[in-house]
Scaffold this active site. Structure first.
Site, PDB file in Angstrom:
ATOM      1  N   LYS A 200      17.407  -1.908  28.049  1.00 48.38           N
ATOM      2  CA  LYS A 200      16.067  -1.527  27.582  1.00 48.38           C
ATOM      3  C   LYS A 200      15.454  -0.485  28.519  1.00 48.38           C
ATOM      4  O   LYS A 200      14.784   0.450  28.083  1.00 48.38           O
ATOM      5  CB  LYS A 200      15.170  -2.769  27.497  1.00 48.38           C
ATOM      6  CG  LYS A 200      15.504  -3.654  26.305  1.00 48.38           C
ATOM      7  CD  LYS A 200      14.884  -5.043  26.403  1.00 48.38           C
ATOM      8  CE  LYS A 200      15.486  -5.975  25.357  1.00 48.38           C
ATOM      9  NZ  LYS A 200      15.113  -7.376  25.544  1.00 48.38           N
TER      10      LYS A 200
ATOM     11  N   GLN B 186      11.677 -11.076  29.449  1.00 44.97           N
ATOM     12  CA  GLN B 186      12.997 -11.372  28.893  1.00 44.97           C
ATOM     13  C   GLN B 186      13.184 -12.883  28.729  1.00 44.97           C
ATOM     14  O   GLN B 186      12.988 -13.639  29.673  1.00 44.97           O
ATOM     15  CB  GLN B 186      14.088 -10.791  29.815  1.00 44.97           C
ATOM     16  CG  GLN B 186      15.495 -10.967  29.284  1.00 44.97           C
ATOM     17  CD  GLN B 186      15.757 -10.197  27.986  1.00 44.97           C
ATOM     18  OE1 GLN B 186      15.322  -9.054  27.825  1.00 44.97           O
ATOM     19  NE2 GLN B 186      16.435 -10.836  27.052  1.00 44.97           N
TER      20      GLN B 186
ATOM     21  N   ASP C 282       6.556  -6.751  22.052  1.00 44.85           N
ATOM     22  CA  ASP C 282       7.484  -7.615  21.317  1.00 44.85           C
ATOM     23  C   ASP C 282       6.828  -8.184  20.055  1.00 44.85           C
ATOM     24  O   ASP C 282       7.513  -8.623  19.137  1.00 44.85           O
ATOM     25  CB  ASP C 282       7.893  -8.808  22.214  1.00 44.85           C
ATOM     26  CG  ASP C 282       9.313  -8.675  22.728  1.00 44.85           C
ATOM     27  OD1 ASP C 282      10.093  -7.914  22.130  1.00 44.85           O
ATOM     28  OD2 ASP C 282       9.638  -9.354  23.725  1.00 44.85           O
TER      29      ASP C 282
END
Ligand code: NDP
Length: 295
Positions: free
Chosen positions: A52, A96, A119
């Site tokens: 990412k 994460q 997200d």
């Protein structure tokens, strides 16, 4: 033989759009910043985070890397999020998952500033999605919609079956597909581990999305002729002594029946990563008031 929907190609187009938007922002003195928070020593999580970050750097987004000892108290993670929430150079924050067992996930997701929640997991953003006023679309469901669009698959009036009801894929995708408007207006069936007659529910769908984490659960015999099949699953399996990635769909078998199908890898995965960049640039644009053109 089904058409292959090339997620790498569609994701590359989105990354090009994002890169242009980053240039626009930078010309106005805004450097989009994306922070990853890793509280794990799991090699897979470490790989995801570094991928990412590399994606960000490639399009000109500043990547900020926060690592927390996985044995540290959960307050350390809370403090790190608070700091990133307050940092004007940070526009997007991603924690994460999974977190260590001693850290509760939900309070962490709720601690992230909803305006930086790229997200799309914060309850405020989930609520906005459900009510049709989204801020950030969660990356994987958004990626699925963009793949359907790229393959010219009409969702309006279509019967869709989603296999999986997780908070990150199945549920938000179902909510997006039933919204009024473009890439919505579908009639959606959501299946899960307690669903009876799964094959029958899959067979009646014009669009099937497999997101259950069961290797090759969906085969050709379960599909309607010509169905569009989007395979979200990523499962590592041992085959003939090799460790390989397979989806939740038995690709070779399904390909003979489907009209269009995504491969694994190279389907939904690259789209998820691209939509994270998309959301980060959207966040930077909203925060700074500098308009960008992101289709
Ligand atoms: P979860 O484990 O959170 O959810 C799986 C869902 O599938 C659950 O709702 C479960 O039902 C359902 N399910 C499990 N077994 C069956 C079965 N035999 N029949 C019908 N439904 C079943 O998974 P995620 O949503 O996080 O991920 C799903 C898959 O997608 C995984 O392979 C994951 O690796 C992959 N993934 C890929 C991404 C990408 O970018 N390509 C991003 C995110 C995930 P129940 O609720 O009853 O337990």
């Amino acid at each position: 033989m089904a058409e292959i929907i090339d997620g790498e190609a569609v994701a590359a187009e989105i990354r090009a759009d994002v890169r242009r938007s980053v240039e626009t922002l930078r010309e106005e003195g805004v450097v989009p910043g994306f922070a990853t928070v890793l509280m794990s020593d799991d090699p897979a999580s470490e790989t995801y985070v570094s991928m990412k970050q590399r994606d960000c750097e490639e399009v000109g987004i500043e990547a900020i890397d926060v690592e927390i000892d996985p044995t540290a108290p959960e307050t350390d993670l809370h403090d790190a999020i608070d700091e990133l929430n307050d940092d004007p150079a940070v526009h997007g924050i991603l924690v994460q998952l999974p977190l260590p067992d001693h850290v509760s996930e939900q309070p962490v997701l709720e601690r992230i500033d909803p305006e930086k929640d790229v997200d799309g997991f914060h309850p405020e953003n989930v609520g906005r999605l459900v009510t049709g006023t989204p801020r950030f679309l969660p990356c994987t469901p958004h990626g699925v919609l963009r793949l359907l669009d790229a393959a010219d698959v009409e969702t309006e009036g279509a019967d869709v079956t989603i296999v999986g009801r997780s908070n990150i894929v199945g549920k938000p995708l179902a909510n997006l597909l039933i919204q009024k408007g473009p890439l919505g207006n579908a009639t959606v069936t959501v299946c899960h581990s307690r669903t009876e007659n799964l094959a029958e529910k899959v067979r009646r769908a014009e669009i099937v999305v497999a997101a259950c984490g069961v290797p090759e659960l969906i085969d050709g015999s379960m599909l309607a002729e010509g169905a569009t099949v989007i395979d979200v699953g990523v499962n590592r399996v041992e085959r003939d002594g090799d460790s390989i990635l397979v989806g939740d769909v038995a690709f070779d078998d399904a390909r003979d029946v489907a009209g269009a199908i995504t491969p694994v890898p190279g389907g939904v995965g690259p789209m998820t990563r691209a939509m994270l960049l998309y959301n980060t640039v959207t966040a930077a644009s909203e925060r700074s008031g500098v308009d960008v053109e992101l289709p």
